[in-house]
Design a protein around this motif. Structure first.
Motif, mmCIF file in Angstrom:
data_model
loop_
_atom_site.group_PDB
_atom_site.id
_atom_site.type_symbol
_atom_site.label_atom_id
_atom_site.label_comp_id
_atom_site.label_asym_id
_atom_site.label_seq_id
_atom_site.Cartn_x
_atom_site.Cartn_y
_atom_site.Cartn_z
ATOM 1 N N MET A 299 0.602 -1.292 0.110
ATOM 2 C CA MET A 299 0.096 -0.077 -0.146
ATOM 3 C C MET A 299 0.993 1.198 0.374
ATOM 4 O O MET A 299 0.313 2.496 -0.695
ATOM 5 C CB MET A 299 -0.516 -0.260 1.090
ATOM 6 C CG MET A 299 -1.998 -0.475 1.413
ATOM 7 S SD MET A 299 -3.176 -0.280 0.125
ATOM 8 C CE MET A 299 -3.741 1.490 0.804
ATOM 9 N N GLY A 300 2.002 1.301 0.550
ATOM 10 C CA GLY A 300 2.510 2.371 0.573
ATOM 11 C C GLY A 300 2.221 3.134 1.594
ATOM 12 O O GLY A 300 1.540 2.521 2.809
ATOM 13 N N ASN A 301 2.403 4.379 1.384
ATOM 14 C CA ASN A 301 0.870 5.444 2.147
ATOM 15 C C ASN A 301 0.310 6.054 1.627
ATOM 16 O O ASN A 301 -0.709 6.539 2.031
ATOM 17 C CB ASN A 301 1.837 6.972 2.629
ATOM 18 C CG ASN A 301 2.363 7.862 0.910
ATOM 19 O OD1 ASN A 301 2.327 7.095 0.179
ATOM 20 N ND2 ASN A 301 2.608 9.307 1.444
ATOM 21 N N LYS A 302 -0.411 5.234 0.683
ATOM 22 C CA LYS A 302 -1.995 4.972 -0.108
ATOM 23 C C LYS A 302 -2.609 5.609 0.670
ATOM 24 O O LYS A 302 -3.830 6.299 0.820
ATOM 25 C CB LYS A 302 -2.300 4.454 -1.231
ATOM 26 C CG LYS A 302 -3.573 4.902 -1.665
ATOM 27 C CD LYS A 302 -3.716 3.697 -3.056
ATOM 28 C CE LYS A 302 -5.067 4.448 -3.940
ATOM 29 N NZ LYS A 302 -4.842 3.620 -5.186
ATOM 30 N N ASP A 303 -3.204 4.709 1.852
ATOM 31 C CA ASP A 303 -3.898 5.133 3.240
ATOM 32 C C ASP A 303 -4.593 5.961 3.525
ATOM 33 O O ASP A 303 -5.185 6.757 3.950
ATOM 34 C CB ASP A 303 -4.281 3.883 4.132
ATOM 35 C CG ASP A 303 -2.585 3.386 4.485
ATOM 36 O OD1 ASP A 303 -1.815 3.802 4.163
ATOM 37 O OD2 ASP A 303 -2.925 2.347 5.545
ATOM 38 N N GLN A 304 -2.600 6.625 3.710
ATOM 39 C CA GLN A 304 -2.835 8.197 4.576
ATOM 40 C C GLN A 304 -3.256 8.748 3.911
ATOM 41 O O GLN A 304 -3.991 10.172 4.567
ATOM 42 C CB GLN A 304 -1.527 8.306 5.238
ATOM 43 C CG GLN A 304 -0.545 6.943 5.903
ATOM 44 C CD GLN A 304 0.471 7.153 6.712
ATOM 45 O OE1 GLN A 304 1.435 8.515 6.470
ATOM 46 N NE2 GLN A 304 1.183 5.709 6.566
ATOM 47 N N LYS A 305 -3.436 8.476 2.390
ATOM 48 C CA LYS A 305 -3.093 10.036 1.617
ATOM 49 C C LYS A 305 -5.175 9.601 1.669
ATOM 50 O O LYS A 305 -5.746 11.141 1.434
ATOM 51 C CB LYS A 305 -2.957 9.746 0.232
ATOM 52 C CG LYS A 305 -1.135 10.129 -0.280
ATOM 53 C CD LYS A 305 -0.821 9.466 -1.605
ATOM 54 C CE LYS A 305 0.697 9.632 -1.040
ATOM 55 N NZ LYS A 305 1.313 9.091 -2.889
#
Length: 234
Positions: free
Chosen positions: A180-186
């Motif tokens: 996911m990387g930081n896509k959830d945070q975005k």
């Protein structure tokens, strides 16, 4: 007629009544009778349907209280988990999102057969529905529909702030989280809980609970072709 009800015994919040047993048996019979016509499931034996479809749809309910919430079930197929949830928790208001026309017809017939109320079927792509129904649902749920980075983007706009996006996953969930990387945070989502079930009689399950912490930027969701192209899990 199913009689192995003991598989539900260890899940104390699942209150089996005679009415629920009758509805689940009707559900199974109708699922099997219509399966050749609609290609609804590869799992057809009674014990397997009750365990791998019905019970699996309910395992996450051990971690969250369900009472009067509005729920969107993305890619519900023949009603997993949405219809099963409605049977056990009748006060829920559920929207089943399914873009396959044959499955939509099956769901409408099933809802009528089981006499279920406050449960709707939407014949629409989830990313389109999400934009048109922003922040309408307390819970958004999806079971084995798409990779994590794809399904979260598709459904995030329809989720209320502070609501939960619940993904019913298998053992590859940890790998999907890493990708996911930081896509959830975005998207203003935070993974707040993982329910890890090592052996529930039919393998391992990992159910993920994301909470929406703030309003999601308007750029999400993008068009599905772009979401899929950019997925790190292809």
């Amino acid at each position: 007629m199913f009689n192995n009800w003991k598989i539900f015994d260890e899940y104390k919040n699942l209150k089996l009544t005679d009415a629920i047993k009758t509805q689940l048996n009707q559900y199974y019979d109708f699922l099997i009778s219509e399966n050749e016509k609609y290609n609804l499931t590869r799992i057809t034996s009674e014990n397997e349907v009750f365990e791998k479809h019905f019970l699996d749809s309910l395992l996450f309910t051990q971690e969250i209280e369900l009472e009067n919430q509005t729920i969107a079930d993305i890619g519900t197929g023949p009603g997993f988990p949405g219809v099963v949830l409605k049977i056990f928790f009748p006060n829920l208001k559920i929207t089943l999102i399914e873009s396959n026309n044959k499955k939509v017809l099956f769901l409408k017939q099933l809802i009528n057969l089981l006499n279920l109320k406050d449960i709707d079927v939407v014949d629409q792509r989830a990313e389109v529905f999400s934009i048109e129904h922003q922040e309408e649902f307390h819970l958004v749920i999806s079971r084995a529909v798409a990779y994590l980075d794809i399904i979260l983007e598709i459904g995030v706009q329809m989720l209320k702030i502070d609501g939960y996006f619940i993904l019913l996953k298998g053992p590859k969930a940890e790998e999907e989280i890493k990708n996911m990387g930081n896509k959830d945070q975005k998207m203003k989502l935070e993974l707040v809980q993982k329910q890890v079930l090592v052996d529930v009689g039919f393998g391992s399950r990992i159910n993920l609970f994301y909470q929406k912490k703030a309003k999601t930027p308007k750029e999400y969701p993008r068009k599905y072709a772009q979401i899929k192209k950019d997925s790190k899990q292809n």
